[in-house]
Design a protein around this motif. Structure first.
Motif, PDB file in Angstrom:
ATOM      1  N   PHE A   1       0.974  -1.174  -0.194  1.00  0.00           N
ATOM      2  CA  PHE A   1      -0.036   0.043  -0.091  1.00  0.00           C
ATOM      3  C   PHE A   1       0.998   1.325  -0.141  1.00  0.00           C
ATOM      4  CE2 PHE A   1      -2.927  -3.136   1.386  1.00  0.00           C
ATOM      5  CZ  PHE A   1      -4.262  -3.044   0.842  1.00  0.00           C
ATOM      6  N   VAL A   2       0.642   2.284  -0.962  1.00  0.00           N
ATOM      7  CA  VAL A   2       1.411   3.473  -1.024  1.00  0.00           C
ATOM      8  C   VAL A   2       0.461   4.700  -0.849  1.00  0.00           C
ATOM      9  CG1 VAL A   2       2.532   4.857  -2.673  1.00  0.00           C
ATOM     10  CG2 VAL A   2       2.716   2.261  -3.019  1.00  0.00           C
ATOM     11  N   ASP A   3       0.797   5.546   0.216  1.00  0.00           N
ATOM     12  CA  ASP A   3       0.001   6.734   0.324  1.00  0.00           C
ATOM     13  C   ASP A   3      -0.379   7.439  -1.040  1.00  0.00           C
ATOM     14  OD1 ASP A   3      -0.480   9.658   0.843  1.00  0.00           O
ATOM     15  OD2 ASP A   3       0.025   9.205   2.951  1.00  0.00           O
ATOM     16  N   PRO A   4      -1.489   7.733  -1.306  1.00  0.00           N
ATOM     17  CA  PRO A   4      -1.791   8.174  -2.517  1.00  0.00           C
ATOM     18  C   PRO A   4      -0.998   9.632  -3.018  1.00  0.00           C
ATOM     19  CG  PRO A   4      -3.758   7.560  -1.636  1.00  0.00           C
ATOM     20  CD  PRO A   4      -2.609   7.451  -0.463  1.00  0.00           C
ATOM     21  N   ASP A   5      -0.489  10.109  -1.762  1.00  0.00           N
ATOM     22  CA  ASP A   5       0.265  11.466  -2.050  1.00  0.00           C
ATOM     23  C   ASP A   5       1.759  11.108  -2.748  1.00  0.00           C
ATOM     24  OD1 ASP A   5      -1.814  13.084  -1.066  1.00  0.00           O
ATOM     25  OD2 ASP A   5      -1.069  13.061   0.842  1.00  0.00           O
ATOM     26  N   SER A   6       2.076   9.735  -2.469  1.00  0.00           N
ATOM     27  CA  SER A   6       3.311   9.150  -2.772  1.00  0.00           C
ATOM     28  C   SER A   6       3.351   8.333  -4.332  1.00  0.00           C
ATOM     29  CB  SER A   6       4.170   8.398  -1.581  1.00  0.00           C
ATOM     30  OG  SER A   6       4.282   9.505  -0.889  1.00  0.00           O
TER      31      SER A   6
ATOM     32  N   GLY B   1       3.168   7.179  -7.976  1.00  0.00           N
ATOM     33  CA  GLY B   1       4.030   7.725  -8.956  1.00  0.00           C
ATOM     34  C   GLY B   1       5.431   7.931  -8.800  1.00  0.00           C
ATOM     35  N   THR B   2       6.002   8.098  -7.447  1.00  0.00           N
ATOM     36  CA  THR B   2       7.332   8.369  -7.134  1.00  0.00           C
ATOM     37  C   THR B   2       8.230   7.433  -7.123  1.00  0.00           C
ATOM     38  OG1 THR B   2       6.840   8.221  -4.743  1.00  0.00           O
ATOM     39  CG2 THR B   2       6.546  10.346  -5.724  1.00  0.00           C
TER      40      THR B   2
ATOM     41  N   GLY C   1       6.648   2.364  -4.548  1.00  0.00           N
ATOM     42  CA  GLY C   1       6.026   0.942  -4.813  1.00  0.00           C
ATOM     43  C   GLY C   1       7.001   0.139  -5.529  1.00  0.00           C
ATOM     44  N   LYS C   2       7.452   0.431  -6.470  1.00  0.00           N
ATOM     45  CA  LYS C   2       8.411  -0.173  -7.189  1.00  0.00           C
ATOM     46  C   LYS C   2       9.623  -0.565  -6.539  1.00  0.00           C
ATOM     47  CE  LYS C   2       7.423   1.560 -11.994  1.00  0.00           C
ATOM     48  NZ  LYS C   2       7.847   2.442 -12.894  1.00  0.00           N
ATOM     49  N   ALA C   3      10.256   0.298  -5.751  1.00  0.00           N
ATOM     50  CA  ALA C   3      11.329   0.005  -4.695  1.00  0.00           C
ATOM     51  C   ALA C   3      10.991  -0.906  -3.887  1.00  0.00           C
ATOM     52  CB  ALA C   3      11.715   1.409  -4.031  1.00  0.00           C
ATOM     53  N   LEU C   4       9.771  -1.126  -3.112  1.00  0.00           N
ATOM     54  CA  LEU C   4       9.201  -1.923  -2.293  1.00  0.00           C
ATOM     55  C   LEU C   4       9.328  -3.389  -2.953  1.00  0.00           C
ATOM     56  CD1 LEU C   4       6.770  -0.326   0.040  1.00  0.00           C
ATOM     57  CD2 LEU C   4       8.968  -1.139   0.839  1.00  0.00           C
TER      58      LEU C   4
ATOM     59  N   VAL D   1      -3.443  -4.499 -11.101  1.00  0.00           N
ATOM     60  CA  VAL D   1      -3.138  -5.482 -11.714  1.00  0.00           C
ATOM     61  C   VAL D   1      -2.126  -5.139 -12.721  1.00  0.00           C
ATOM     62  CG1 VAL D   1      -4.016  -7.339 -13.497  1.00  0.00           C
ATOM     63  CG2 VAL D   1      -5.178  -6.641 -11.571  1.00  0.00           C
ATOM     64  N   GLY D   2      -2.497  -3.856 -13.419  1.00  0.00           N
ATOM     65  CA  GLY D   2      -1.388  -3.330 -14.504  1.00  0.00           C
ATOM     66  C   GLY D   2       0.159  -3.098 -13.796  1.00  0.00           C
ATOM     67  N   PHE D   3       0.293  -2.554 -12.599  1.00  0.00           N
ATOM     68  CA  PHE D   3       1.386  -2.249 -11.736  1.00  0.00           C
ATOM     69  C   PHE D   3       2.317  -3.621 -12.031  1.00  0.00           C
ATOM     70  CE2 PHE D   3       3.607  -2.286  -7.932  1.00  0.00           C
ATOM     71  CZ  PHE D   3       4.520  -1.485  -8.054  1.00  0.00           C
TER      72      PHE D   3
END
Length: 144
Positions: A75-80, A82-83, A86-89, A112-114
């Motif tokens: 889960f990613v804070d919506p304010d973060s 696209g930064t 999520g990919k890093a995690l 799903v796309g991510f």
């Protein structure tokens, strides 16, 4: 941004991230189901062993829960969004579990796309979620 293990002091913030992220991405949940899930999450998440993506001030931006090579939550804070947090995690999780799997709500097409963009492939589908609710799950596994 760096990745670290969670500690008890992070509990309130990870629940906040979860709530904000669910409100932004899980509009398919009924109000009653959303409330029931919230109660379960509040009783479990603050004590869970999580990986956190934190900013330069050690403020959590996103979290991931992995259990025996299966990513139970990201889960990613919506304010973060696209930064890259999520990919890093996910990359961190893959460094620990190269064939990591996860399940995603079918109605959450962005997620799903991510995962598919990250290299996960569909390996199955369930018509209901883990609680038996009518929220189909797509089962994914990373394919190098």
């Amino acid at each position: 941004m760096r990745i670290r293990n969670s500690c008890p002091e992070d509990g309130q913030r990870v629940v906040e991230i979860w709530r904000k992220a669910v409100d932004a991405t899980h509009d398919f949940l009924s109000a009653q189901d959303r409330q029931e899930i919230d109660e379960l999450v509040c009783g479990f998440l603050p004590q869970a062993s999580l990986w956190l993506a934190v900013d330069e001030h050690d403020y959590p931006l996103a979290f991931m829960l992995i259990d025996e090579g299966h990513m139970q939550a990201l889960f990613v804070d919506p304010d973060s969004r696209g930064t890259g947090v999520g990919k890093a995690l996910v990359r961190h999780g893959l460094s620990l579990h190269p064939t990591m799997s996860t399940d995603v709500n079918e109605q959450n097409a962005q997620a799903v796309g991510f995962y598919e963009k990250m290299g996960f492939q569909r390996i199955g589908r369930s018509p209901v979620d883990d609680q038996g609710k009518p929220y189909p799950l797509i089962h994914l596994q990373y394919q190098a």
